[in-house]
Design a protein around this motif. Structure first.
Motif, mmCIF file in Angstrom:
data_model
loop_
_atom_site.group_PDB
_atom_site.id
_atom_site.type_symbol
_atom_site.label_atom_id
_atom_site.label_comp_id
_atom_site.label_asym_id
_atom_site.label_seq_id
_atom_site.Cartn_x
_atom_site.Cartn_y
_atom_site.Cartn_z
ATOM 1 N N LEU A 1 0.832 -1.192 0.000
ATOM 2 C CA LEU A 1 0.000 0.000 0.000
ATOM 3 C C LEU A 1 0.873 1.251 0.000
ATOM 4 C CD1 LEU A 1 -2.709 -0.914 2.672
ATOM 5 C CD2 LEU A 1 -2.999 -0.848 0.189
ATOM 6 N N PRO A 2 0.396 2.354 -0.603
ATOM 7 C CA PRO A 2 1.115 3.620 -0.458
ATOM 8 C C PRO A 2 1.232 3.977 1.018
ATOM 9 C CG PRO A 2 -0.610 3.788 -2.133
ATOM 10 C CD PRO A 2 -0.823 2.483 -1.428
ATOM 11 N N ALA A 3 2.317 4.604 1.403
ATOM 12 C CA ALA A 3 2.526 4.980 2.793
ATOM 13 C C ALA A 3 1.375 5.865 3.279
ATOM 14 C CB ALA A 3 3.852 5.722 2.945
ATOM 15 N N LYS B 1 8.409 12.908 -3.822
ATOM 16 C CA LYS B 1 8.037 11.518 -4.066
ATOM 17 C C LYS B 1 7.487 10.819 -2.827
ATOM 18 C CE LYS B 1 11.105 10.694 -8.008
ATOM 19 N NZ LYS B 1 12.244 9.897 -8.547
ATOM 20 N N ASP B 2 7.891 11.298 -1.631
ATOM 21 C CA ASP B 2 7.408 10.626 -0.421
ATOM 22 C C ASP B 2 6.151 11.264 0.158
ATOM 23 O OD1 ASP B 2 8.801 12.909 0.321
ATOM 24 O OD2 ASP B 2 9.552 12.053 2.193
ATOM 25 N N MET B 3 5.499 12.133 -0.612
ATOM 26 C CA MET B 3 4.178 12.634 -0.219
ATOM 27 C C MET B 3 3.120 11.903 -1.031
ATOM 28 S SD MET B 3 2.438 16.441 -0.302
ATOM 29 C CE MET B 3 2.688 16.917 1.405
ATOM 30 N N VAL B 4 2.165 11.310 -0.341
ATOM 31 C CA VAL B 4 1.075 10.574 -0.986
ATOM 32 C C VAL B 4 -0.130 11.499 -1.107
ATOM 33 C CG1 VAL B 4 -0.510 8.612 -0.737
ATOM 34 C CG2 VAL B 4 1.906 8.362 -0.128
ATOM 35 N N VAL B 5 -0.780 11.465 -2.261
ATOM 36 C CA VAL B 5 -1.984 12.274 -2.489
ATOM 37 C C VAL B 5 -3.139 11.353 -2.864
ATOM 38 C CG1 VAL B 5 -3.079 14.049 -3.906
ATOM 39 C CG2 VAL B 5 -0.707 14.338 -3.174
ATOM 40 N N GLY B 6 -4.242 11.515 -2.150
ATOM 41 C CA GLY B 6 -5.458 10.791 -2.468
ATOM 42 C C GLY B 6 -6.540 11.756 -2.900
ATOM 43 N N ILE B 7 -7.590 11.222 -3.495
ATOM 44 C CA ILE B 7 -8.744 12.044 -3.855
ATOM 45 C C ILE B 7 -10.015 11.309 -3.452
ATOM 46 C CG2 ILE B 7 -8.939 11.145 -6.230
ATOM 47 C CD1 ILE B 7 -9.725 14.065 -7.044
ATOM 48 N N HIS B 8 -10.929 12.057 -2.855
ATOM 49 C CA HIS B 8 -12.214 11.493 -2.437
ATOM 50 C C HIS B 8 -13.314 12.066 -3.320
ATOM 51 C CE1 HIS B 8 -15.734 10.398 -0.229
ATOM 52 N NE2 HIS B 8 -15.984 11.640 0.149
ATOM 53 N N LEU B 9 -14.099 11.178 -3.923
ATOM 54 C CA LEU B 9 -15.249 11.599 -4.727
ATOM 55 C C LEU B 9 -16.528 11.372 -3.939
ATOM 56 C CD1 LEU B 9 -13.088 11.563 -6.959
ATOM 57 C CD2 LEU B 9 -14.831 10.653 -8.512
ATOM 58 N N ASP C 1 -2.397 8.936 -5.988
ATOM 59 C CA ASP C 1 -1.937 7.610 -5.592
ATOM 60 C C ASP C 1 -3.074 6.693 -5.152
ATOM 61 O OD1 ASP C 1 1.021 8.251 -5.671
ATOM 62 O OD2 ASP C 1 0.328 9.754 -4.226
ATOM 63 N N VAL C 2 -4.147 7.297 -4.631
ATOM 64 C CA VAL C 2 -5.226 6.491 -4.056
ATOM 65 C C VAL C 2 -6.558 7.211 -4.249
ATOM 66 C CG1 VAL C 2 -4.737 7.478 -1.777
ATOM 67 C CG2 VAL C 2 -6.058 5.376 -1.937
ATOM 68 N N TYR C 3 -7.600 6.432 -4.507
ATOM 69 C CA TYR C 3 -8.949 6.953 -4.717
ATOM 70 C C TYR C 3 -9.853 6.512 -3.572
ATOM 71 C CZ TYR C 3 -7.154 7.210 -9.516
ATOM 72 O OH TYR C 3 -6.390 7.462 -10.637
ATOM 73 N N PHE C 4 -10.537 7.458 -2.946
ATOM 74 C CA PHE C 4 -11.557 7.146 -1.941
ATOM 75 C C PHE C 4 -12.909 7.292 -2.647
ATOM 76 C CE2 PHE C 4 -7.853 8.244 0.408
ATOM 77 C CZ PHE C 4 -7.945 7.652 1.665
ATOM 78 N N LEU C 5 -13.566 6.170 -2.932
ATOM 79 C CA LEU C 5 -14.748 6.196 -3.782
ATOM 80 C C LEU C 5 -16.011 5.800 -3.027
ATOM 81 C CD1 LEU C 5 -13.433 4.640 -7.119
ATOM 82 C CD2 LEU C 5 -13.497 7.052 -6.424
ATOM 83 N N GLU D 1 0.392 25.685 -0.784
ATOM 84 C CA GLU D 1 -0.131 25.046 0.419
ATOM 85 C C GLU D 1 0.464 23.649 0.592
ATOM 86 O OE1 GLU D 1 -2.472 24.458 3.911
ATOM 87 O OE2 GLU D 1 -1.812 26.246 2.815
ATOM 88 N N ILE D 2 0.559 22.902 -0.473
ATOM 89 C CA ILE D 2 1.127 21.556 -0.398
ATOM 90 C C ILE D 2 2.601 21.625 0.001
ATOM 91 C CG2 ILE D 2 1.776 19.559 -1.809
ATOM 92 C CD1 ILE D 2 -0.929 19.960 -3.287
ATOM 93 N N ALA D 3 3.326 22.603 -0.525
ATOM 94 C CA ALA D 3 4.733 22.761 -0.152
ATOM 95 C C ALA D 3 4.874 23.110 1.321
ATOM 96 C CB ALA D 3 5.388 23.843 -1.019
ATOM 97 N N ASP D 4 4.007 23.977 1.825
ATOM 98 C CA ASP D 4 4.042 24.333 3.244
ATOM 99 C C ASP D 4 3.735 23.125 4.128
ATOM 100 O OD1 ASP D 4 4.717 26.974 2.809
ATOM 101 O OD2 ASP D 4 2.659 27.721 2.905
ATOM 102 N N LEU D 5 2.772 22.331 3.727
ATOM 103 C CA LEU D 5 2.435 21.135 4.499
ATOM 104 C C LEU D 5 3.593 20.148 4.511
ATOM 105 C CD1 LEU D 5 -1.275 20.643 3.393
ATOM 106 C CD2 LEU D 5 -0.486 20.949 5.749
ATOM 107 N N TYR D 6 4.213 19.964 3.371
ATOM 108 C CA TYR D 6 5.353 19.036 3.313
ATOM 109 C C TYR D 6 6.483 19.512 4.215
ATOM 110 C CZ TYR D 6 8.986 15.959 1.586
ATOM 111 O OH TYR D 6 9.988 15.018 1.517
ATOM 112 N N ALA D 7 6.772 20.809 4.170
ATOM 113 C CA ALA D 7 7.841 21.369 5.000
ATOM 114 C C ALA D 7 7.553 21.169 6.487
ATOM 115 C CB ALA D 7 8.033 22.847 4.685
ATOM 116 N N ALA D 8 6.269 21.126 6.844
ATOM 117 C CA ALA D 8 5.875 20.926 8.242
ATOM 118 C C ALA D 8 5.913 19.461 8.654
ATOM 119 C CB ALA D 8 4.473 21.483 8.466
#
Length: 385
Positions: free
Chosen positions: A3-5, A243-251, A280-284, A183-190
């Protein structure tokens, strides 16, 4: 397949029922009886509790329950420069409670003056670390933010200032991409390594009536053009993630006090969704017949995962365990690598808006515990593999 991290066999969309003290505090804020700082103090207390409750119930992907939001999207988008809330949307899809979602307008140039979710993310991380025994568990703090499509789809050209943006392409969409990248860059930095984009619009484009409305609103002959445009928009918004940030999408087809807004299977968007969207992952959502059958999963690439929302957060009653297992097995038949590419969740959160769905907190956590129990029976005790 691994699974993706940050993705787990028993997962969830993000929101939980708001405790009464938070609801009371928000009412007091509306009448200016308390300050924003006072509200945040109350939210902090109950976010600490909901973090513990998630871990104690067996979840490993942890959120703040969206306790700091009234709407899943508005409270984030209003922090962008150039974005304001103005009244409500006019739509044929009105809830039985007489509610339509708030209307977002772009009144000026889009900007990202400061990080929106970073402090909230850090607070959850802090509270996770306090839970006894957490060092022995695999735990991920997940940040849920509305998809960038939410700034465009519902209002269209009429909701975007012609003075700020005489033309939408490329200037408006370029600026929208930039604020999400920031915003994504700020979150990753945190330290954040998992971001979930909440997107009702790709699901609404599965509904015949809403597809027709969208075509008229956006001046396109074929709503499929919007699907492809949104895939490109999301891809650009997340393109710079490490590469070590995982992104999902929820529909989601709507989730207001246990009521839905749209219906229709994923077939109209499936090929673009699975083959062109770089998540990387779909929440359906798949809790009832409104979401159609599982055949659209045939487009799922071998290296991606679907968190299958076959359980319902809209109903107080517990789902039937054997029926959920049967549906997981049925869905697996359409995935290139079968059950290895699936995880389990409820179709949506328990409280996409502050009002919450029609069940109690006790019923909510019973449903979560059942989900974890089913996942362990299907995939084994280690829900991270």
């Amino acid at each position: 397949m691994p699974l993706p991290a940050g993705v787990y066999r028993a997962d969830h969309v993000g929101s939980f029922l708001r405790p009464k003290p938070i609801l009371d505090a928000r009412e007091k804020l509306d009448t200016q009886s308390i300050s924003l700082d006072s509200l945040r103090t109350i939210e902090d207390e109950h976010i600490s509790t909901v973090v513990q409750a998630q871990i104690q119930s067996g979840l490993q992907s942890i959120t703040d329950g969206e306790f700091r939001r009234a709407w899943f999207h508005i409270d984030f988008l209003q922090h962008l420069a150039g974005v304001e809330r103005h009244g409500s949307l006019s739509s044929t899809n009105v809830t039985s409670h007489g509610v339509t979602p708030p209307k977002i307008v772009v009144s000026g140039k889009l900007g990202h003056p400061k990080a929106i979710q970073v402090e909230d993310y850090k607070f959850v991380e802090q509270e996770v670390a306090k839970v006894p025994g957490v060092q022995d568990k695999k735990i991920t703090t997940k940040v849920c933010i509305p998809s960038p499509t939410m700034v465009h789809f519902r209002g269209g050209r009429e909701a975007i200032s012609t003075e700020a943006y005489p033309t939408l392409d490329p200037d408006f969409f370029d600026d929208l991409v930039k604020v999400y990248q920031a915003e994504i860059a700020d979150l990753y930095a945190a330290g954040c390594r998992f971001v979930q984009l909440d997107d009702t619009n790709l699901a609404y484009l599965c509904d015949e009536g809403m597809r027709a409305e969208a075509a008229r609103r956006h001046g396109v002959d074929d709503p499929q053009a919007l699907t492809k445009q949104y895939a490109q928009l999301i891809n650009r918004a997340i393109a710079d993630r490490p590469k070590d940030m995982v992104v999902g999408i929820h529909l989601c087809r709507g989730n207001f006090r246990s009521q839905w807004f749209a219906e229709g299977g994923y077939e109209p968007v499936a090929e673009t969704l699975f083959k062109e969207l770089d998540v990387d992952v779909y929440f359906l959502e798949y809790d009832d017949e409104r979401s159609g059958d599982f055949t659209p999963l045939r487009f799922l690439p071998e290296d991606k995962v679907v968190v299958l929302g076959v359980m319902s957060s809209k109903k107080a009653a517990l789902d039937d365990k054997e029926d959920i297992k049967r549906r997981l097995k049925e869905a697996a038949g359409f995935c290139p690598k079968g059950l290895d590419q699936l995880c389990l969740s409820h179709q949506c959160g328990f409280s996409s808006t502050v009002e919450g769905n029609d069940l109690s907190e006790e019923e909510q956590w019973a449903k979560v515990r059942l989900e974890v129990e089913i996942a362990k029976e299907v995939w084994g005790d280690d829900l991270s593999v």
